[in-house]
Design a protein around this motif. Sequence first.
Motif, PDB file in Angstrom:
ATOM      1  N   SER A  85     -11.774 -44.720 -24.907  1.00  0.00           N
ATOM      2  CA  SER A  85     -12.955 -45.500 -24.500  1.00  0.00           C
ATOM      3  C   SER A  85     -14.275 -44.660 -24.775  1.00  0.00           C
ATOM      4  O   SER A  85     -15.559 -44.995 -25.011  1.00  0.00           O
ATOM      5  N   GLY A  86     -13.915 -43.293 -24.777  1.00  0.00           N
ATOM      6  CA  GLY A  86     -15.291 -42.090 -25.043  1.00  0.00           C
ATOM      7  C   GLY A  86     -15.465 -42.449 -26.382  1.00  0.00           C
ATOM      8  O   GLY A  86     -16.693 -42.392 -26.639  1.00  0.00           O
ATOM      9  N   GLY A  87     -14.883 -42.606 -27.463  1.00  0.00           N
ATOM     10  CA  GLY A  87     -15.088 -42.980 -28.703  1.00  0.00           C
ATOM     11  C   GLY A  87     -15.805 -44.108 -28.752  1.00  0.00           C
ATOM     12  O   GLY A  87     -16.768 -44.280 -29.737  1.00  0.00           O
ATOM     13  N   MET A  88     -15.585 -45.231 -28.077  1.00  0.00           N
ATOM     14  CA  MET A  88     -16.292 -46.292 -28.116  1.00  0.00           C
ATOM     15  C   MET A  88     -17.640 -46.042 -27.589  1.00  0.00           C
ATOM     16  O   MET A  88     -18.495 -46.532 -28.299  1.00  0.00           O
ATOM     17  N   GLU A  89     -17.584 -45.408 -26.690  1.00  0.00           N
ATOM     18  CA  GLU A  89     -19.013 -45.211 -26.050  1.00  0.00           C
ATOM     19  C   GLU A  89     -19.762 -44.340 -27.002  1.00  0.00           C
ATOM     20  O   GLU A  89     -21.103 -44.514 -27.016  1.00  0.00           O
ATOM     21  N   GLY A  95      -9.718 -60.439 -25.651  1.00  0.00           N
ATOM     22  CA  GLY A  95      -8.806 -59.651 -24.808  1.00  0.00           C
ATOM     23  C   GLY A  95      -9.601 -58.519 -23.728  1.00  0.00           C
ATOM     24  O   GLY A  95     -10.756 -58.360 -24.190  1.00  0.00           O
ATOM     25  N   VAL A  96      -8.721 -57.797 -23.430  1.00  0.00           N
ATOM     26  CA  VAL A  96      -9.475 -56.584 -22.386  1.00  0.00           C
ATOM     27  C   VAL A  96     -10.394 -55.669 -23.197  1.00  0.00           C
ATOM     28  O   VAL A  96     -11.491 -55.248 -22.841  1.00  0.00           O
ATOM     29  N   PHE A  97      -9.738 -55.273 -24.330  1.00  0.00           N
ATOM     30  CA  PHE A  97     -10.478 -54.139 -25.026  1.00  0.00           C
ATOM     31  C   PHE A  97     -11.481 -54.634 -25.757  1.00  0.00           C
ATOM     32  O   PHE A  97     -12.722 -54.216 -25.965  1.00  0.00           O
ATOM     33  N   GLY A  98     -11.751 -56.050 -26.264  1.00  0.00           N
ATOM     34  CA  GLY A  98     -12.898 -56.414 -26.596  1.00  0.00           C
ATOM     35  C   GLY A  98     -13.822 -56.996 -25.493  1.00  0.00           C
ATOM     36  O   GLY A  98     -15.245 -56.364 -25.679  1.00  0.00           O
ATOM     37  N   ASP A  99     -13.669 -57.216 -24.521  1.00  0.00           N
ATOM     38  CA  ASP A  99     -14.386 -57.363 -23.219  1.00  0.00           C
ATOM     39  C   ASP A  99     -15.066 -55.908 -23.084  1.00  0.00           C
ATOM     40  O   ASP A  99     -16.326 -55.800 -22.828  1.00  0.00           O
ATOM     41  N   ARG A 100     -14.141 -54.553 -23.256  1.00  0.00           N
ATOM     42  CA  ARG A 100     -14.585 -53.566 -22.735  1.00  0.00           C
ATOM     43  C   ARG A 100     -15.851 -53.079 -23.758  1.00  0.00           C
ATOM     44  O   ARG A 100     -16.927 -52.361 -23.225  1.00  0.00           O
ATOM     45  N   PHE A 101     -15.513 -53.551 -25.118  1.00  0.00           N
ATOM     46  CA  PHE A 101     -16.504 -53.123 -25.891  1.00  0.00           C
ATOM     47  C   PHE A 101     -18.024 -53.870 -25.622  1.00  0.00           C
ATOM     48  O   PHE A 101     -19.181 -53.065 -25.671  1.00  0.00           O
ATOM     49  N   ALA A 102     -17.994 -54.871 -25.236  1.00  0.00           N
ATOM     50  CA  ALA A 102     -18.922 -55.606 -24.827  1.00  0.00           C
ATOM     51  C   ALA A 102     -19.831 -54.899 -23.551  1.00  0.00           C
ATOM     52  O   ALA A 102     -20.854 -54.669 -23.635  1.00  0.00           O
ATOM     53  N   GLN A 103     -18.767 -54.593 -22.526  1.00  0.00           N
ATOM     54  CA  GLN A 103     -19.575 -53.805 -21.378  1.00  0.00           C
ATOM     55  C   GLN A 103     -20.278 -52.575 -21.732  1.00  0.00           C
ATOM     56  O   GLN A 103     -21.164 -52.422 -21.169  1.00  0.00           O
ATOM     57  N   ILE A 143     -29.664 -59.739 -35.280  1.00  0.00           N
ATOM     58  CA  ILE A 143     -28.226 -59.063 -34.776  1.00  0.00           C
ATOM     59  C   ILE A 143     -28.102 -57.670 -35.819  1.00  0.00           C
ATOM     60  O   ILE A 143     -28.264 -57.414 -36.566  1.00  0.00           O
ATOM     61  N   LYS A 144     -28.049 -56.646 -34.676  1.00  0.00           N
ATOM     62  CA  LYS A 144     -28.159 -55.252 -35.202  1.00  0.00           C
ATOM     63  C   LYS A 144     -26.750 -54.789 -35.542  1.00  0.00           C
ATOM     64  O   LYS A 144     -26.508 -53.741 -36.100  1.00  0.00           O
ATOM     65  N   ALA A 145     -25.794 -55.199 -34.635  1.00  0.00           N
ATOM     66  CA  ALA A 145     -24.442 -54.692 -34.821  1.00  0.00           C
ATOM     67  C   ALA A 145     -23.455 -55.734 -34.531  1.00  0.00           C
ATOM     68  O   ALA A 145     -23.694 -56.642 -33.561  1.00  0.00           O
ATOM     69  N   VAL A 146     -22.257 -55.779 -34.892  1.00  0.00           N
ATOM     70  CA  VAL A 146     -21.125 -56.619 -34.449  1.00  0.00           C
ATOM     71  C   VAL A 146     -19.942 -55.686 -34.261  1.00  0.00           C
ATOM     72  O   VAL A 146     -19.602 -54.616 -34.939  1.00  0.00           O
ATOM     73  N   LEU A 147     -19.538 -56.126 -32.799  1.00  0.00           N
ATOM     74  CA  LEU A 147     -18.467 -55.227 -32.393  1.00  0.00           C
ATOM     75  C   LEU A 147     -17.211 -56.017 -32.392  1.00  0.00           C
ATOM     76  O   LEU A 147     -17.055 -57.298 -32.071  1.00  0.00           O
ATOM     77  N   ILE A 148     -15.947 -55.481 -32.764  1.00  0.00           N
ATOM     78  CA  ILE A 148     -14.768 -56.015 -32.940  1.00  0.00           C
ATOM     79  C   ILE A 148     -13.507 -55.338 -32.809  1.00  0.00           C
ATOM     80  O   ILE A 148     -13.675 -53.977 -33.056  1.00  0.00           O
ATOM     81  N   THR A 149     -12.495 -55.778 -32.032  1.00  0.00           N
ATOM     82  CA  THR A 149     -11.173 -54.953 -32.005  1.00  0.00           C
ATOM     83  C   THR A 149     -10.304 -55.130 -33.257  1.00  0.00           C
ATOM     84  O   THR A 149      -9.999 -56.246 -33.675  1.00  0.00           O
ATOM     85  N   HIS A 150      -9.745 -54.129 -33.648  1.00  0.00           N
ATOM     86  CA  HIS A 150      -8.933 -54.286 -34.836  1.00  0.00           C
ATOM     87  C   HIS A 150      -7.434 -54.661 -34.352  1.00  0.00           C
ATOM     88  O   HIS A 150      -7.118 -55.825 -34.505  1.00  0.00           O
TER      89      HIS A 150
END
Length: 387
Positions: A64-68, A87-95, A132-139
């Motif tokens: 999560s630190g890396g995501m931040e 899922g949970v980790f996709g939601d976390r990136f949005a948060q 849109i400046k960035a697209v966030l996604i979970t592998h």
Amino acid sequence: MKSDQYLLLPGPTPIPHRVLRAMDRPMINHRGPEFKSIFEEVIDGVKKIYRTKEYVQIYPSSGSGGMEAAVANFISPGDKVLSISAGVFGDRFAQIASRFGAQVEKMDFTWGTAVDPQKVKDRIEQDKNGEIKAVLITHNETSTGAFNDIKNVRKAMGDHPALFIVDAVSGLATIDLRMDEWNLDVAVSCSQKAFMVPPGLSFMAFNEKALKVQQQNRNHKFYWDVALGLQYMEKGQTPFTPPVALYFGLQEALRMMLEEGLDNILVRHANYRDMVRTSIKAMGLELFTADDVASSAVTAVRVPEEIGANRIRKCMLDEFNIVLAGGQQRLDNQIFRLGHLGYIKELDLLAVIAALEITLSQLGHSLEMGSGVKKAQERILAKKGLS
Ligand SMILES: Cc1ncc(COP(=O)(O)O)c(C=O)c1O
């Protein structure tokens, strides 16, 4: 007698003896030549695992630190961000993006399914002015056991200028990911998954395009600052005191990974996925994801309500010292998750499948004893071309 725990989690994963021994060393100066040599070797090794020739930074943090760090460096306050989640980790990136002041537009997919590249294409094509400046996604969505087709989602963006930022925390080195070939701008991972190292290191790979965006970035950052990291990297150091013992471990783990070969590692994980899924089906349990999106890192199993996933987990722990992960958030007690990434061997999975059959039977689930183990054995033979 209590044996060592069988850690069948989607992280932290078991640590090989070679890595444990490598970490059991006297401390060294993190500003000295010995650390410099380790640092350069691990940066080079992590780049190989990302299949990139561009930049990699290592942070003392969990995933999560890396995501931040990715958000703080590559997204500015007010930026419009498309955050794709299943899922949970996709939601976390949005948060995280939202906490750092981005205007987040969520694109949600049903949990247990994968992201549909066509939907991403449709949305991106509407963005004629490049807002849109960035697209966030979970592998790999670890909470459900479904992976996303990163190559084709990236393709769906065409030549839209937004940065494509991937959470590859549990996907890297379990499911193919090609940073440079697929034109990914930023991808985050961490030590306690396929890298077979204890928790505490996150990795962030990024390219020249992302670096240019970073140089204009208006977000507050100090500890996560990529510019500072790059400055110290020239000296073979990190800006702040690194967790040196974890670097000892990472150096050895990368040696093991490169000895095995990345392609072989991916095949091994795909075999584990198939072995687990075929035996779970034979036990009469339902898998949470369809075969075509099934993760090679973790398998989520839906459990009949009258049994309850958490009772299975408790029984497996109490009787066999096997640790399975539970369902997160709304999936609590509905699924359990069996992690099969990192330093896992076929023998571990055979044992876990056998123990699961005993557990299910004790908890009143009707199954033919040995049916799951038999399927797993057959898969091993088939892999060797012997059936
Ligand atoms: C896909 C994914 N993203 C992010 C995280 C968060 O990582 P950490 O718990 O190391 O902060 C995890 C952890 O399991 C994960 O699987």
